[in-house]
Design an enzyme around this catalytic site. Structure first.
Site, mmCIF file in Angstrom:
data_model
loop_
_atom_site.group_PDB
_atom_site.id
_atom_site.type_symbol
_atom_site.label_atom_id
_atom_site.label_comp_id
_atom_site.label_asym_id
_atom_site.label_seq_id
_atom_site.Cartn_x
_atom_site.Cartn_y
_atom_site.Cartn_z
ATOM 1 C CG ASP A 20 -8.508 2.034 0.979
ATOM 2 O OD1 ASP A 20 -7.714 2.632 0.476
ATOM 3 O OD2 ASP A 20 -9.313 2.547 1.807
ATOM 4 C CG ASN B 112 -4.564 -10.934 -16.584
ATOM 5 O OD1 ASN B 112 -4.109 -9.948 -16.529
ATOM 6 N ND2 ASN B 112 -5.628 -11.326 -16.179
ATOM 7 C CG ASP C 68 -6.064 -7.935 -17.540
ATOM 8 O OD1 ASP C 68 -7.123 -8.413 -16.768
ATOM 9 O OD2 ASP C 68 -5.133 -7.221 -17.207
ATOM 10 C CG ASP D 94 -2.958 -9.056 -12.431
ATOM 11 O OD1 ASP D 94 -3.125 -9.105 -13.646
ATOM 12 O OD2 ASP D 94 -1.759 -9.492 -11.705
ATOM 13 C CG ASP E 14 -12.483 6.381 1.279
ATOM 14 O OD1 ASP E 14 -11.289 6.646 0.518
ATOM 15 O OD2 ASP E 14 -13.486 6.612 0.670
ATOM 16 C CD GLU F 5 -8.935 10.140 2.020
ATOM 17 O OE1 GLU F 5 -9.947 9.435 2.281
ATOM 18 O OE2 GLU F 5 -8.574 10.599 1.333
ATOM 19 C CG HIS G 98 -4.904 6.756 -4.215
ATOM 20 N ND1 HIS G 98 -4.924 6.644 -3.052
ATOM 21 C CD2 HIS G 98 -6.428 6.642 -4.211
ATOM 22 C CE1 HIS G 98 -5.993 6.564 -2.344
ATOM 23 N NE2 HIS G 98 -6.851 6.729 -3.237
ATOM 24 C CG ASP G 99 -7.157 10.289 -3.505
ATOM 25 O OD1 ASP G 99 -7.236 10.111 -2.284
ATOM 26 O OD2 ASP G 99 -7.495 9.635 -4.433
ATOM 27 C CG ASP H 88 -1.561 -7.077 -16.777
ATOM 28 O OD1 ASP H 88 -1.646 -6.806 -17.868
ATOM 29 O OD2 ASP H 88 -2.188 -8.034 -16.285
HETATM 30 O O1 TEU Z 1 -10.475 10.492 -1.225
HETATM 31 C C1 TEU Z 1 -11.353 11.367 -0.401
HETATM 32 C C2 TEU Z 1 -11.220 12.682 -0.863
HETATM 33 O O2 TEU Z 1 -11.275 13.642 -0.325
HETATM 34 C C3 TEU Z 1 -10.100 12.888 -2.223
HETATM 35 O O3 TEU Z 1 -11.106 12.505 -3.163
HETATM 36 C C4 TEU Z 1 -9.785 14.114 -2.284
HETATM 37 O O4 TEU Z 1 -10.258 15.340 -1.569
HETATM 38 C C5 TEU Z 1 -9.541 14.543 -3.565
HETATM 39 O O5 TEU Z 1 -9.190 13.527 -4.418
HETATM 40 C C6 TEU Z 1 -8.746 15.941 -3.758
HETATM 41 O O6 TEU Z 1 -8.635 16.294 -4.844
HETATM 42 C C7 TEU Z 1 -10.980 9.143 -0.915
HETATM 43 C C8 TEU Z 1 -9.979 8.312 -1.723
HETATM 44 O O7 TEU Z 1 -8.750 8.221 -1.353
HETATM 45 C C9 TEU Z 1 -10.368 8.723 -3.016
HETATM 46 O O8 TEU Z 1 -9.525 7.866 -4.158
HETATM 47 C C10 TEU Z 1 -11.868 8.311 -3.315
HETATM 48 O O9 TEU Z 1 -11.928 8.882 -4.705
HETATM 49 C C11 TEU Z 1 -12.707 9.079 -2.558
HETATM 50 O O10 TEU Z 1 -12.354 8.961 -1.135
HETATM 51 C C12 TEU Z 1 -14.106 8.713 -2.400
HETATM 52 O O11 TEU Z 1 -14.168 7.137 -2.125
HETATM 53 CA CA CA Z 2 -4.268 -7.914 -15.233
#
Ligand code: TEU
Ligand code: CA
Length: 549
Positions: free
Chosen positions: A85, A10, A12, A16, A186, A240, A313-314, A8
């Site tokens: 993405d 700024n 908040d 960013d 995605d 993905e 991130h998932d 971050d």
């Molecule tokens: O993820 C698709 C997806 O299938 C994931 O949500 C996964 O199945 C789940 O997180 C497992 O627990 C993509 C993106 O990477 C995710 O961040 C999004 O939430 C999702 O699509 C919808 O756009």
């Molecule tokens: Ca920020």
């Protein structure tokens, strides 16, 4: 990179684009070639940017288009590349297209989305959403339901409509003409749904994946996208694709280049899901990891290309999930990194993985922000009467917020991520796990990643060698070779917290013919016998990579 949690600038409390720019030298030092940026487009943030309301605008939280242009220039100026993405299975329900589409059945945008009348007063079919509840939302304005495989604020786009496909190809071209270097796509294998959207199974609500994953026209759509857009640029694409097999992937990522360069598969991400799926966590077995990785390594060799990851991130933090985030955090993080960087395919590093960042001891549901987690908690506990502690335990093990706590830069307040209040709590262990400490410690996980990345650039066998498992039955050691011409790599990984004796099938050390390329423990000449039946004592989570003569 998950911009919301990276840096971050700024105050908040939200990461960013100027914050990212301020940390590009860190990524360059790590040895990053390509940055995959999670969505930075305009979004109401129901799913933290995976619900896009304007594909050609930058989210206010993250900055301006001028900031983004500067980011691209700074990335390119450092010899790195940037892929964006592409989230086109669905948009936000606040996208102009959807506002038009929902306004009337005669609106020209009506068929940009998937609307159906009710069936016997219920949803048009019995599919569940991946984010809990039914996959259909009733909209009173026109008295019909719209499909949303994810949250109700993420209506699925209708790819059967050629106008939708044209709009998307135009938008992709617009971004590619700005100079980006490709896309991560995605859930791109969900864009083709089975004709008639048939119900699944017998239950009131059931998993409908057979009717929306790897659907009838998905390869036709991707070939069209490739022909009309992708093939016209020198770019990288990664799809993905939850639920694909190696054979499916060989089509999506075929070597003829008629679709994508590679895909993210999920087989190894399901090993610790019990009968109840993701939120029924169970232990995983090394033999199952060996089996699935082996299927993918041999299944795609010479046919297509793998992506290699254990984090994003998932997914929860890999050192907590597949390693040991307590007494062997550093050793196991390095061992897992060795695993990912010595297989065939492109390795992906998720922000903080190179520091050995861990899962988070979330106190309660109020500590969580992820729509997938919040929807599940509401359905199972608030509405379903499920056990709070049990569900919180599953969230601490598998919740996506584990990967989304702020990047840990230093021992300053909020780990140096923000001078404000972070949108999601910082993991309390930032005082000892942070980039500043890692950069200063030559024996850190960070510097180990740098060495691994550098090795791939100097040894083609690591990139192109064929994979072969060694001692497949061993429940504790994962060993394999990679062979390219006369070069043979031999990798040994101890996936346990014990010292394990392992009979190397190859003469190592002491002139036996093996050059040690990298290891996560000091390997003394005297510590092993040489010769054919060298009995190695592999320490907890020990990793070794030899180049055999
Ligand atoms: O993820 C698709 C997806 O299938 C994931 O949500 C996964 O199945 C789940 O997180 C497992 O627990 C993509 C993106 O990477 C995710 O961040 C999004 O939430 C999702 O699509 C919808 O756009
Ligand atoms: Ca920020």
């Amino acid at each position: 990179m998950y911009p919301r949690s990276f840096k971050d600038s700024n105050g908040d409390g939200i990461g960013d684009i100027p914050g990212i720019i301020s940390k590009l030298d860190y990524l360059k030092e790590l040895g990053v070639d390509v940055i995959w940026l999670s969505p930075v487009y305009q979004s109401p943030n129901d799913d933290n940017g995976y619900d896009i309301s304007d594909y050609r605008g930058i989210m206010d939280d993250f900055g301006t288009m001028a900031d983004w242009e500067k980011l691209l220039a700074e990335v390119h100026g450092r010899g790195m590349k940037l892929i964006m993405d592409l989230v086109v299975n669905h948009s936000s329900d606040e996208h102009a297209w959807f506002l038009e589409s929902r306004s009337s059945k005669e609106n020209p945008y009506r068929d940009y989305y998937i609307w159906r009348p009710s069936r016997d007063g219920q949803e048009p079919n019995n599919w569940t959403s991946i984010f809990s509840g039914p996959a259909w939302e009733y909209d009173g304005q026109t008295g019909e339901y719209y499909l949303h495989l994810f949250s109700r604020k993420q209506p699925d786009l209708n790819w059967e409509n050629p106008k939708v496909r044209e709009e998307i190809y135009d938008m992709m071209t617009w971004w590619l003409d700005k100079g980006i270097d490709g896309f991560r796509m995605d859930v791109i294998n969900m864009i083709s749904k089975t004709e008639g959207l048939p119900s699944a199974g017998g239950d009131r609500y059931a998993w409908g994946g057979d009717y929306f994953m790897n659907g009838p026209r998905v390869h036709e759509f991707l070939r069209e996208m490739n022909e009309k857009v992708l093939s016209r640029y020198d770019i990288m694409t990664v799809g993905e694709t939850p639920g694909v097999t190696p054979d499916d992937a060989a089509r999506y990522a075929n070597a003829d280049g008629t679709e994508l360069n590679m895909v993210f598969q999920f087989e190894h991400m399901e090993l610790d899901s019990g009968w109840g799926g993701k939120w029924d966590p169970c232990g995983w077995k090394l033999k199952d990891l060996k089996a699935t990785i082996g299927r993918w390594q041999t299944g795609l060799h010479g046919r297509a290309w793998n992506s290699l990851y254990l984090n994003n991130h998932d997914q929860p933090r890999m050192v907590s999930r597949f390693g040991n985030d307590r007494e062997y955090r550093v050793e196991s993080a390095k061992m897992l990194a060795t695993f990912l960087h010595t297989l065939e395919g492109t390795p992906y590093i998720y922000q903080g993985e190179e520091l050995g960042m861990t899962n988070v001891p979330f106190k309660g549901i109020e500590d969580c922000r992820d729509v997938e987690t919040l929807n599940m908690y509401r359905e199972r506990v608030t509405e379903g009467g499920g056990n709070h502690d049990e569900v919180m335990n599953a969230i601490r093990i598998k919740g996506r917020d584990n990967a989304r706590t702020p990047m840990q830069w230093s021992t300053e307040a909020n780990a140096g991520f923000t001078t404000g209040t972070p949108w999601l709590h910082v993991n309390p262990n930032y005082t000892e796990i942070n980039a500043e400490a890692a950069l200063a410690d030559t024996d850190s996980i960070f510097h180990y990643y740098r060495k691994l990345i550098a090795l791939r650039k100097t040894h083609p066998v690591i990139v192109y060698g064929s994979y072969e498992i060694v001692s497949e039955e061993d429940e504790r050691i994962y060993a394999y070779t990679r062979t390219l011409g006369n070069d043979r790599l031999f990798v040994m990984l101890n996936f346990t917290g014990e010292t394990v004796s392992f009979a190397s099938p190859y003469p190592l050390l002491a002139g036996g013919g093996g050059e040690l390329l990298i290891a996560n423990y000091p390997v003394g000449e005297g510590s092993e016998t040489s010769g054919l039946d060298a009995e190695l004592q592999l320490r907890p989570f020990e990793a070794r990579v030899y180049l055999l003569k």
